[in-house]
Design an enzyme around this catalytic site. Sequence first.
Site, short mmCIF file in Angstrom:
data_model
loop_
_atom_site.label_atom_id
_atom_site.label_comp_id
_atom_site.label_asym_id
_atom_site.label_seq_id
_atom_site.Cartn_x
_atom_site.Cartn_y
_atom_site.Cartn_z
N SER A 1 14.92 40.03 29.32
CA SER A 1 14.91 39.53 30.67
C SER A 1 14.08 40.35 31.64
O SER A 1 13.86 39.93 32.77
CB SER A 1 16.35 39.45 31.18
OG SER A 1 16.93 40.75 31.25
N LYS B 1 13.04 46.17 38.23
CA LYS B 1 13.62 44.84 37.98
C LYS B 1 14.51 44.48 39.16
O LYS B 1 15.25 45.36 39.65
CB LYS B 1 14.41 44.93 36.68
CG LYS B 1 14.98 43.65 36.14
CD LYS B 1 15.59 43.91 34.76
CE LYS B 1 16.15 42.65 34.12
NZ LYS B 1 16.62 42.89 32.74
N SER C 1 16.60 43.37 26.38
CA SER C 1 15.76 43.03 27.54
C SER C 1 14.73 44.08 27.92
O SER C 1 13.88 43.83 28.77
CB SER C 1 16.65 42.72 28.75
OG SER C 1 17.30 41.49 28.55
#
Lengths: 465, 64
Positions: free
Chosen positions: A156, A80, A180
């Site tokens: 996310s 990420k 997330s």
Amino acid sequence: MTDPARLDASAIATAVRNRRMSAETVVRAALEAIERRNPALNCFTDVLRDRALEAAASVDDRLSAGGDPGPLAGVPFGVKNLFDVRGLPTLAGSKINRDLPPARADAVLVRRLEAAGAVLVGTQHMDEYAYGFTTENSHYGPGRNPHDLARVAGGSSGGSAAAVAAGLVPLSLASDTNGSIRVPSSFCGIFGLKPTYGRLPRTASFQFVHDLDHLGPFARTVTDLALCYDAQQGHDAGDPMCARRPVEPALPRLGEPIDGLRVSVLDGWFRDTAGPQALDAVATVARALQAGPDTTLANAAEARAAAFCITAASGADLHMENLKKRQADFDPAVRDRLLAGALLPASVLVHAHRLRRWFRDQVAEAFRHADILIAPSTPCPAPLIGQPTIRLGAEEVPTRPNIGVYTQPISFIGLPVVGVPVHGSEALPIGVQIIAPPWQEQLALRVAAHLERIGVVGAPIAEAP
Amino acid sequence: MPPEISEDDALTAVDAMSRLIGLPILPGHRAGVALNLARLMVQARLVQSVVLPEETEPASVFTP
């Protein structure tokens, strides 16, 4: 020959260590798969071709010299884009962070995976500053779900989950503040581990909410999840909340029987508003685990509300300078939530932190009667991109703040969770949370491994629609 | 706007609080912030509806 891009991490590491396949072959296959499918999926933001090929060559050289490159030899992985990666500004999904100087070193968890032989191939798409559950990002476009490109990947950590689900990489590293990891694991139909709060060091990653941030992996098998998690464990002084606990390997215990474990489904808040597919998935898992009486967690709604308030206020504080100086450079959906958080009365925040301790004690009491708790990861499967509302029980509620209603009370008190994917008769997968007491990641992983062995959960590669 | 909170109250709070804490909110952002403040305050009311024992301390840990 099997396409190396479609293998799971343990199969790759075994093939590379046995010299049946070179790390370079594996990494080139991953880079080719990313090049081919990323334009449609929008899951990678930076592809590190040169760095990855150099690292792969180094793994191969080490093997040629008779050395041991580690348990993840030649395994491609992505992170990420809130993890520091040497030479890149740490975007955290934002436009503002493009102006940051490039990171001078990799995040600790990146270094640990590389020390185990894994090869970083790129950084992955996310909601701006991790404040969202959909990876709909006004700066970089929506991350797309590999099961249906018209739908969100979840957030996310949407890019990281989509990349694993689509078979571009077998492993990704992500973060989970309110859900997330567990939300995109549900929408993309893969496994995700959110460890206990404080287990894995967050050193050199971009924070969101200090009290709630966790890091953890995505994978398509439970073995890979455990392999990756074991390589990441250990204290690091760079994260003040990282616990001084010994490494407690989960992989060697995955095959241990789960007979006698007391499994209980969470009812009330976790059942009353869930959609039919979420309820079916929980029922399927509960049957497979011969779950006993249900458990009610009192004040789960209020716990979720407290996580909501702490998140808004802490996020606002973290970004206050830019909220004053560069307000127009934020993603509008994130900006408005952060600005609102800045206006929250202080007494609410203090009460939320007191409620956190109190709720932890209530749940500890529940764990006296159950070893594992089960709940849906999301109320529904992946919504369409741009879908303004989802149904929660009888109500239509805004999509983005409400997808995490079942994940937020759990991360609020830092419990370890494995998100397991159920691919039922419906077109889209959905996830179930396997929740363990603090520091019992191995227990949640063992249960997930059992479910995988008996075919109740699994993560087949999502083919291009 | 959540039914529990009026739009007027939310906008008034946004204007007053942002001035008091020195956080200017651009005119085009005002309505969105008010909507989100209203949603946040619904959650805040839920948090404060739980009467906790006086001895319950905040969860934050600080070690000098």
